[in-house]
Design a protein around this motif. Sequence first.
Motif, PDB file in Angstrom:
ATOM      1  N   VAL A  97     -43.382 -17.302  -4.260  1.00 49.49           N
ATOM      2  CA  VAL A  97     -44.020 -16.030  -4.585  1.00 49.49           C
ATOM      3  C   VAL A  97     -44.558 -15.382  -3.315  1.00 49.49           C
ATOM      4  N   TYR A 141     -44.028 -20.075  -0.673  1.00 51.54           N
ATOM      5  CA  TYR A 141     -44.819 -18.864  -0.862  1.00 51.54           C
ATOM      6  C   TYR A 141     -45.086 -18.183   0.480  1.00 51.54           C
ATOM      7  N   LYS A 169     -42.934 -12.468  -7.696  1.00 51.50           N
ATOM      8  CA  LYS A 169     -41.964 -13.560  -7.602  1.00 51.50           C
ATOM      9  C   LYS A 169     -40.847 -13.149  -6.655  1.00 51.50           C
ATOM     10  N   TYR A 220     -50.763 -19.790 -11.692  1.00 49.38           N
ATOM     11  CA  TYR A 220     -51.018 -21.123 -12.219  1.00 49.38           C
ATOM     12  C   TYR A 220     -50.843 -21.095 -13.723  1.00 49.38           C
ATOM     13  N   ASP A 275     -46.728 -24.008  -5.225  1.00 49.64           N
ATOM     14  CA  ASP A 275     -45.394 -24.565  -5.043  1.00 49.64           C
ATOM     15  C   ASP A 275     -44.291 -23.639  -5.541  1.00 49.64           C
ATOM     16  N   GLN A 276     -44.641 -22.422  -5.897  1.00 52.72           N
ATOM     17  CA  GLN A 276     -43.652 -21.466  -6.385  1.00 52.72           C
ATOM     18  C   GLN A 276     -43.260 -20.500  -5.274  1.00 52.72           C
TER      19      GLN A 276
END
Length: 114
Positions: A80, A42, A35, A113, A77-78
């Motif tokens: 990372v 990302y 993260k 996920y 969509d994070q």
Amino acid sequence: MLMRKHRFHGYNSLRFAYNNSRPVTGRWFSVRVAKNPKRQTYRMAVVVSKKVHKSAVKRNRIRRRFYETIRKEHSIDQPVDIIISIFDESVTEVPQTDLSSELSKLLKKSILYK
């Protein structure tokens, strides 16, 4: 090819991802996810060493297959950092569907996920 904003730039950015993640190992490759709250999207890198294949053409073909799989079939969509390390030469003969399902399984294991 992945968009420029989704690629790593510089050695220290990869170092951050290696230090702040744990590998999840699959049949042909391993995935590391870290993260990164400093980012908005990302970033991804595919690492294929010369031990996997001596030819740069083959190594780049492996990289392009993974980039295309992420781009088309996975919506991340994070914020990372993802590092995919290839350790088996037989990944060049693996069908794209098997590659995609293995990648999905490892990404789910790495808690990307839910």
